[in-house]
Write an enzyme that holds these catalytic residues in place. Structure first.
Site, PDB file in Angstrom:
ATOM      1  N   GLU A 175     -10.011  12.918 -40.564  1.00  0.00           N
ATOM      2  CA  GLU A 175     -10.619  13.976 -39.308  1.00  0.00           C
ATOM      3  C   GLU A 175      -9.298  14.766 -39.152  1.00  0.00           C
ATOM      4  OE1 GLU A 175     -11.322  10.729 -36.417  1.00  0.00           O
ATOM      5  OE2 GLU A 175      -9.706  11.447 -35.262  1.00  0.00           O
ATOM      6  N   ARG A 193     -11.414   3.928 -35.641  1.00  0.00           N
ATOM      7  CA  ARG A 193     -10.190   4.943 -36.441  1.00  0.00           C
ATOM      8  C   ARG A 193     -11.170   5.139 -37.647  1.00  0.00           C
ATOM      9  NH1 ARG A 193      -8.155   5.825 -32.730  1.00  0.00           N
ATOM     10  NH2 ARG A 193      -5.754   6.000 -32.245  1.00  0.00           N
ATOM     11  N   HIS A 249     -14.042  12.562 -31.797  1.00  0.00           N
ATOM     12  CA  HIS A 249     -12.959  11.736 -31.332  1.00  0.00           C
ATOM     13  C   HIS A 249     -12.680  11.845 -29.843  1.00  0.00           C
ATOM     14  CE1 HIS A 249      -8.991   9.300 -32.836  1.00  0.00           C
ATOM     15  NE2 HIS A 249      -9.366   9.068 -31.433  1.00  0.00           N
TER      16      HIS A 249
HETATM   17  C1  8YV Z   1      -6.863   9.577 -28.368  1.00  0.00           C
HETATM   18  C2  8YV Z   1      -7.568   7.299 -29.309  1.00  0.00           C
HETATM   19  O1  8YV Z   1      -7.520  10.554 -27.803  1.00  0.00           O
HETATM   20  O2  8YV Z   1      -6.009   6.436 -27.627  1.00  0.00           O
HETATM   21  C3  8YV Z   1      -6.477   6.370 -28.891  1.00  0.00           C
HETATM   22  O3  8YV Z   1      -6.318   5.354 -29.566  1.00  0.00           O
HETATM   23  O4  8YV Z   1      -7.906   7.219 -30.414  1.00  0.00           O
HETATM   24  C4  8YV Z   1      -7.837   8.447 -28.291  1.00  0.00           C
HETATM   25  O5  8YV Z   1      -7.607   8.008 -26.961  1.00  0.00           O
HETATM   26  C5  8YV Z   1      -6.273  10.283 -29.574  1.00  0.00           C
HETATM   27  O6  8YV Z   1      -5.707   9.132 -30.369  1.00  0.00           O
HETATM   28  C6  8YV Z   1      -5.181  11.184 -29.334  1.00  0.00           C
HETATM   29  O7  8YV Z   1      -3.921  10.664 -29.639  1.00  0.00           O
END
Ligand code: 8YV
Length: 337
Positions: free
Chosen positions: A279, A250, A297
């Site tokens: 982001e 993150r 991402h």
């Molecule tokens: C998502 C992610 O695309 O699942 C997660 O924690 O970071 C990604 O797979 C993103 O968070 C969209 O909600």
């Protein structure tokens, strides 16, 4: 005269909100059971718009771009469940959701292998300077090829990989590293069981030892307020000058400005980033550098996996609205049956 009344048809469907565009088949399935306020235009709602959208619905499907906190929930008296299309749920204020009696769910497991694959892809792209090499060709530099004048990278095979965050995805990356003959060291909030360590052939070390000894460091831990900027100038300075740093966890875990300064100064060799502080904005200092590989991402972004994530989020939402326990309920104390 016998009149039969289809009471089901007369009853209005419960209203739900789908905060971002989803696959049309999933939307059509939801529309069979619910009146859907959907955002197929995919514009990110402002906090005020989100608050308004949640005020008239019993359930919502959201992604990481929607922050579900006390403010968002302040007028959502009928809301029973918010299902995240994501395994990470740092966009949820879980205590605030519990106080409001709103069930929270996420989408674990279905994205583990896809995300571990991507972590490995980003490690390789970073260490072997793949995007820089592509720019070489696009900028007409191939005629300058020589044994010494090439984007010369760092090896992954038989090097030491340091994994910070050893959950399902971290362990998936460790297992992939075994095929490359890598030595795996890891740091995690809690140490894995002996059996899990053995399955990954991974050795538990302190964060500092990991940073000092790893040739490649990958971050795969959930974001919390405690680990904000856990990788800053001081931590990067512990790394080898030949090392690479990859963040698929993150934004906010790494101090992006400190990283850009370290990459510019040559404190470390290169970085690969799939996630960023604030982001979709990217720190402009990172954009100036060639020794950083950038991705928007996309670690879970294969069609099969994104469909599975949406389907699992729909399953969580439907279960909650059906009076059943959502399979991936986060605030378990809210399920009283
Ligand atoms: C998502 C992610 O695309 O699942 C997660 O924690 O970071 C990604 O797979 C993103 O968070 C969209 O909600």
């Amino acid at each position: 005269m016998n009149i039969s009344v289809n009471t089901q048809a007369l009853m209005s469907k419960p209203k739900i909100f789908v905060a971002r565009a989803i696959f049309p088949e999933a939307l059509a399935k939801l529309e069979e059971s619910f009146e859907v306020l959907s955002n197929q235009a995919d514009r990110i709602f402002t906090p005020q718009e989100l608050q308004k959208a949640l005020s008239g619905v019993v359930g919502a499907l959201v992604t990481g771009s929607e922050r579900i906190d006390a403010g968002a929930l302040s007028e959502a008296s009928g809301l029973k469940v918010v299902a995240n299309i994501s395994v990470g749920y740092n966009n949820f204020d879980v205590p605030a959701m519990s106080t409001a009696g709103v069930m929270a769910s996420n989408t674990p497991d279905v994205l583990t292998d896809t995300t571990a694959d991507f972590g490995f892809a980003l490690l390789m792209a970073t260490a072997r300077r793949i995007t820089e090499s592509e720019h070489w060709i696009r900028n007409g530099k191939w005629d300058q090829w020589s044994i010494v004048n090439n984007p010369l990278g760092m090896d992954l095979h038989h090097s030491t990989l340091g994994i910070i965050g050893m959950g399902r995805i971290g362990q998936g990356i460790a297992k992939r590293a075994l095929g490359f003959g890598m030595k795996v060291i890891y740091h995690n909030r809690s140490r894995l069981s002996e059996a899990d360590e053995k399955a990954c052939d991974a050795t538990y070390v302190s964060k500092e030892d990991l940073l000092r000894n790893a040739d490649h460091v990958i971050l795969v831990l959930p974001y919390t307020s405690e680990n904000h900027h856990m990788i800053g100038a001081k931590e990067i300075a512990l790394m080898k000058p030949s090392a690479t740093l990859v963040n698929i966890a993150r934004g906010g875990i790494v101090d992006d400005l400190a990283l850009a300064q370290a990459l510019k100064a040559g404190t470390i060799f290169a970085a690969g980033l799939d996630v960023f502080e604030g982001e979709p904005k990217v720190n402009p200092e990172l954009l100036k550098l060639s020794n950083v590989v950038l991705a928007p991402h996309i670690a879970s972004a294969t069609e099969k996996t994104r469909r599975a994530m949406v389907d699992l989020a729909v399953e969580n939402l439907s279960a909650a609205l059906d009076g059943k326990r959502p399979p991936n309920l986060i605030n378990a104390e809210l399920f009283k049956n």
